[in-house]
Scaffold this active site. Structure first.
Site, PDB file in Angstrom:
ATOM      1  N   SER A  12       0.847  -1.197   0.000  1.00  0.00           N
ATOM      2  CA  SER A  12       0.000   0.000   0.000  1.00  0.00           C
ATOM      3  C   SER A  12       0.881   1.244   0.000  1.00  0.00           C
ATOM      4  O   SER A  12       1.690   1.434   0.908  1.00  0.00           O
ATOM      5  CB  SER A  12      -0.898   0.006   1.236  1.00  0.00           C
ATOM      6  OG  SER A  12      -1.476   1.291   1.372  1.00  0.00           O
ATOM      7  N   HIS A  37      -1.150  -1.297  -4.192  1.00  0.00           N
ATOM      8  CA  HIS A  37      -2.455  -1.014  -3.588  1.00  0.00           C
ATOM      9  C   HIS A  37      -2.571   0.493  -3.352  1.00  0.00           C
ATOM     10  O   HIS A  37      -1.706   1.104  -2.719  1.00  0.00           O
ATOM     11  CB  HIS A  37      -2.559  -1.779  -2.271  1.00  0.00           C
ATOM     12  CG  HIS A  37      -3.883  -1.710  -1.597  1.00  0.00           C
ATOM     13  ND1 HIS A  37      -4.950  -2.515  -1.951  1.00  0.00           N
ATOM     14  CD2 HIS A  37      -4.321  -0.940  -0.567  1.00  0.00           C
ATOM     15  CE1 HIS A  37      -5.979  -2.246  -1.162  1.00  0.00           C
ATOM     16  NE2 HIS A  37      -5.631  -1.287  -0.316  1.00  0.00           N
ATOM     17  N   ASP A  39      -4.950   3.432  -1.860  1.00  0.00           N
ATOM     18  CA  ASP A  39      -6.071   3.681  -0.950  1.00  0.00           C
ATOM     19  C   ASP A  39      -6.672   5.062  -1.181  1.00  0.00           C
ATOM     20  O   ASP A  39      -6.085   6.072  -0.788  1.00  0.00           O
ATOM     21  CB  ASP A  39      -5.583   3.576   0.500  1.00  0.00           C
ATOM     22  CG  ASP A  39      -5.300   2.143   0.904  1.00  0.00           C
ATOM     23  OD1 ASP A  39      -6.206   1.298   0.763  1.00  0.00           O
ATOM     24  OD2 ASP A  39      -4.174   1.858   1.366  1.00  0.00           O
ATOM     25  N   MET A  41      -9.422   7.652  -0.146  1.00  0.00           N
ATOM     26  CA  MET A  41     -10.318   7.934   0.988  1.00  0.00           C
ATOM     27  C   MET A  41     -10.914   9.327   0.820  1.00  0.00           C
ATOM     28  O   MET A  41     -10.208  10.254   0.414  1.00  0.00           O
ATOM     29  CB  MET A  41      -9.542   7.892   2.301  1.00  0.00           C
ATOM     30  CG  MET A  41      -8.801   6.581   2.527  1.00  0.00           C
ATOM     31  SD  MET A  41      -8.040   6.548   4.172  1.00  0.00           S
ATOM     32  CE  MET A  41      -7.034   5.059   4.023  1.00  0.00           C
ATOM     33  N   HIS A  70      -8.388   0.754  -4.056  1.00  0.00           N
ATOM     34  CA  HIS A  70      -9.345   0.491  -2.980  1.00  0.00           C
ATOM     35  C   HIS A  70     -10.087   1.792  -2.685  1.00  0.00           C
ATOM     36  O   HIS A  70      -9.505   2.741  -2.172  1.00  0.00           O
ATOM     37  CB  HIS A  70      -8.539  -0.011  -1.765  1.00  0.00           C
ATOM     38  CG  HIS A  70      -9.336  -0.285  -0.545  1.00  0.00           C
ATOM     39  ND1 HIS A  70      -8.758  -0.532   0.681  1.00  0.00           N
ATOM     40  CD2 HIS A  70     -10.685  -0.384  -0.337  1.00  0.00           C
ATOM     41  CE1 HIS A  70      -9.693  -0.749   1.584  1.00  0.00           C
ATOM     42  NE2 HIS A  70     -10.874  -0.656   0.998  1.00  0.00           N
ATOM     43  N   MET A  72     -12.400   3.860  -0.649  1.00  0.00           N
ATOM     44  CA  MET A  72     -13.101   4.053   0.625  1.00  0.00           C
ATOM     45  C   MET A  72     -13.834   5.386   0.527  1.00  0.00           C
ATOM     46  O   MET A  72     -13.472   6.381   1.178  1.00  0.00           O
ATOM     47  CB  MET A  72     -12.083   4.034   1.771  1.00  0.00           C
ATOM     48  CG  MET A  72     -11.587   2.623   2.078  1.00  0.00           C
ATOM     49  SD  MET A  72     -10.010   2.600   2.955  1.00  0.00           S
ATOM     50  CE  MET A  72      -8.897   2.757   1.580  1.00  0.00           C
ATOM     51  N   MET A 141     -11.485  -6.770   5.022  1.00  0.00           N
ATOM     52  CA  MET A 141     -10.757  -5.773   5.818  1.00  0.00           C
ATOM     53  C   MET A 141     -10.440  -6.375   7.183  1.00  0.00           C
ATOM     54  O   MET A 141     -11.346  -6.845   7.882  1.00  0.00           O
ATOM     55  CB  MET A 141     -11.589  -4.505   6.001  1.00  0.00           C
ATOM     56  CG  MET A 141     -11.754  -3.656   4.750  1.00  0.00           C
ATOM     57  SD  MET A 141     -10.210  -3.173   3.937  1.00  0.00           S
ATOM     58  CE  MET A 141      -9.366  -2.292   5.258  1.00  0.00           C
ATOM     59  N   GLY A 146      -9.328   3.312   7.112  1.00  0.00           N
ATOM     60  CA  GLY A 146      -9.109   4.739   7.328  1.00  0.00           C
ATOM     61  C   GLY A 146      -7.656   5.110   7.546  1.00  0.00           C
ATOM     62  O   GLY A 146      -7.238   6.189   7.151  1.00  0.00           O
ATOM     63  N   PHE A 147      -6.908   4.199   8.140  1.00  0.00           N
ATOM     64  CA  PHE A 147      -5.521   4.536   8.485  1.00  0.00           C
ATOM     65  C   PHE A 147      -4.618   3.320   8.327  1.00  0.00           C
ATOM     66  O   PHE A 147      -5.051   2.194   8.539  1.00  0.00           O
ATOM     67  CB  PHE A 147      -5.436   5.025   9.934  1.00  0.00           C
ATOM     68  CG  PHE A 147      -6.313   6.225  10.189  1.00  0.00           C
ATOM     69  CD1 PHE A 147      -5.860   7.510   9.902  1.00  0.00           C
ATOM     70  CD2 PHE A 147      -7.609   6.062  10.664  1.00  0.00           C
ATOM     71  CE1 PHE A 147      -6.683   8.606  10.099  1.00  0.00           C
ATOM     72  CE2 PHE A 147      -8.439   7.161  10.868  1.00  0.00           C
ATOM     73  CZ  PHE A 147      -7.974   8.441  10.578  1.00  0.00           C
ATOM     74  N   GLY A 148      -3.363   3.599   7.982  1.00  0.00           N
ATOM     75  CA  GLY A 148      -2.361   2.544   7.979  1.00  0.00           C
ATOM     76  C   GLY A 148      -1.870   2.314   9.398  1.00  0.00           C
ATOM     77  O   GLY A 148      -2.159   3.099  10.305  1.00  0.00           O
ATOM     78  N   GLY A 149      -1.145   1.234   9.588  1.00  0.00           N
ATOM     79  CA  GLY A 149      -0.479   0.995  10.870  1.00  0.00           C
ATOM     80  C   GLY A 149      -1.368   0.563  12.014  1.00  0.00           C
ATOM     81  O   GLY A 149      -0.958   0.640  13.174  1.00  0.00           O
ATOM     82  N   ASP A 179      -6.569  -6.985   4.025  1.00  0.00           N
ATOM     83  CA  ASP A 179      -5.982  -5.638   4.106  1.00  0.00           C
ATOM     84  C   ASP A 179      -6.102  -5.093   5.528  1.00  0.00           C
ATOM     85  O   ASP A 179      -7.213  -4.955   6.057  1.00  0.00           O
ATOM     86  CB  ASP A 179      -6.742  -4.730   3.120  1.00  0.00           C
ATOM     87  CG  ASP A 179      -6.222  -3.302   3.070  1.00  0.00           C
ATOM     88  OD1 ASP A 179      -5.188  -2.999   3.691  1.00  0.00           O
ATOM     89  OD2 ASP A 179      -6.874  -2.490   2.383  1.00  0.00           O
ATOM     90  N   GLY A 180      -4.935  -4.789   6.124  1.00  0.00           N
ATOM     91  CA  GLY A 180      -4.921  -4.158   7.434  1.00  0.00           C
ATOM     92  C   GLY A 180      -4.147  -4.969   8.454  1.00  0.00           C
ATOM     93  O   GLY A 180      -4.509  -6.110   8.749  1.00  0.00           O
ATOM     94  N   GLY A 181      -3.046  -4.401   8.935  1.00  0.00           N
ATOM     95  CA  GLY A 181      -2.284  -5.072   9.986  1.00  0.00           C
ATOM     96  C   GLY A 181      -1.558  -6.322   9.532  1.00  0.00           C
ATOM     97  O   GLY A 181      -1.225  -7.185  10.356  1.00  0.00           O
ATOM     98  N   GLY A 201       1.196  -2.167   4.243  1.00  0.00           N
ATOM     99  CA  GLY A 201       1.729  -0.807   4.187  1.00  0.00           C
ATOM    100  C   GLY A 201       2.843  -0.640   5.193  1.00  0.00           C
ATOM    101  O   GLY A 201       4.031  -0.674   4.865  1.00  0.00           O
TER     102      GLY A 201
HETATM  103  C1  DX5 Z   1      -6.559   0.982   5.628  1.00  0.00           C
HETATM  104  C2  DX5 Z   1      -6.106   0.785   4.205  1.00  0.00           C
HETATM  105  C3  DX5 Z   1      -4.956  -0.128   4.091  1.00  0.00           C
HETATM  106  C4  DX5 Z   1      -3.702   0.343   4.757  1.00  0.00           C
HETATM  107  C5  DX5 Z   1      -2.985  -0.855   5.252  1.00  0.00           C
HETATM  108  O1  DX5 Z   1      -7.735   1.660   5.658  1.00  0.00           O
HETATM  109  O2  DX5 Z   1      -7.156   0.253   3.410  1.00  0.00           O
HETATM  110  O3  DX5 Z   1      -4.704  -0.486   2.742  1.00  0.00           O
HETATM  111  O4  DX5 Z   1      -2.857   1.070   3.912  1.00  0.00           O
HETATM  112  O5  DX5 Z   1      -1.951  -0.435   6.035  1.00  0.00           O
HETATM  113  P1  DX5 Z   1      -1.215  -1.371   7.097  1.00  0.00           P
HETATM  114  O6  DX5 Z   1      -0.622  -2.513   6.332  1.00  0.00           O
HETATM  115  O7  DX5 Z   1      -0.197  -0.447   7.661  1.00  0.00           O
HETATM  116  O8  DX5 Z   1      -2.245  -1.829   8.092  1.00  0.00           O
HETATM  117 ZN    ZN Z   2      -6.605  -0.605   1.408  1.00  0.00          ZN
END
Ligand code: DX5
Ligand code: ZN
Length: 225
Positions: A12, A37, A39, A41, A70, A72, A141, A146-149, A179-181, A201
């Site tokens: 991502s 990927h 994102d 938003m 993706h 959102m 998901m 909404g957020f990475g990390g 996707d996510g974590g 990401g």
């Molecule tokens: C979250 C995004 C993800 C995000 C993943 O809303 O859709 O694609 O970038 O980030 P990580 O891998 O850091 O959880």
């Molecule tokens: Zn995503």
């Protein structure tokens, strides 16, 4: 699915350094990423605001990798044409804001993209049960978008397993993405549960060597429980 089935890593770019986005894209491609990927938003469906067609176009110019977009956003259909023209390969929309999934997925294929549906952690898997023939990708998901990390939600493992069974029941060739974590440990469990495509990401961009991390993530997916 058995061993040997292809695993796709979709980094991502949300976690990239935007001051050098072109270099980051080249680095990911060189590191063996299968997809990128992206994102999108809108600050409404999710609290965060990112980017749109211009960034997709910029990334498209720097790589030939498939762009896994993706969305959102509310009313995602407003962007299908622009994003397809900008170079998106796949468009994934959220079931929670897509009351006309049948029509919307048909339209994504009409603009020449692979059609995906994303499901938030609280959305029943059955939301896509009646459009499986129109689905090229199902995105589970594993965080609230909404957020990475963010931290991986463990209940997602059971959802991946159920989604895999649902796809297998109709012999769907759709990609099952998570996707996510996703990191070195969570990717193993997701793979064992039946996912084949992994967005990451923070795990990649926070690593000492992001290219090595892409390979390491892929290498985790070799054994089934
Ligand atoms: C979250 C995004 C993800 C995000 C993943 O809303 O859709 O694609 O970038 O980030 P990580 O891998 O850091 O959880
Ligand atoms: Zn995503």
């Amino acid at each position: 699915m058995s061993e040997g089935v292809s695993v796709k890593i979709s980094p991502s770019i949300l976690s990239a350094d935007f001051a050098k986005l072109g270099d980051e894209v080249a680095m990911l491609e060189d590191g063996g990423a299968d997809w990128l990927h992206i994102d999108v938003m809108d600050g409404r469906f999710v609290p965060n605001l990112t980017f749109g067609a211009k960034v997709i176009e910029t990334v498209r110019k720097r790589t030939s990798l498939p762009l896994d977009v993706h969305l959102m956003v509310l009313e995602p259909e407003r962007y299908f044409d622009d994003f397809a023209n900008a170079g998106a390969s796949g468009l994934t929309i959220h079931a929670e804001v897509s009351p006309h999934l049948d029509r919307q997925l048909t339209r994504i294929r009409e603009v020449g993209c692979a059609a995906g549906v994303a499901l938030n952690p609280s959305t029943p898997i059955t939301a896509v049960e009646d459009v499986l023939d129109k689905l090229d990708l199902l995105l589970i998901m594993s965080v609230n978008p909404g957020f990475g990390g963010q931290q991986f939600i463990r209940r997602s493992l059971d959802r991946i397993a159920r989604a895999r069974r649902m796809l297998e029941a109709v012999r769907s060739p759709a990609v099952l993405e998570v996707d996510g974590g996703i990191n070195r440990s969570t990717i193993v469990e997701c793979w064992q549960a039946g996912a084949d495509t992994f967005v990451a990401g923070n795990a990649i961009f926070a690593a000492a060597n992001p290219k090595d991390e892409i390979r390491t993530l892929r290498e985790q997916c070799t054994h089934r429980a």
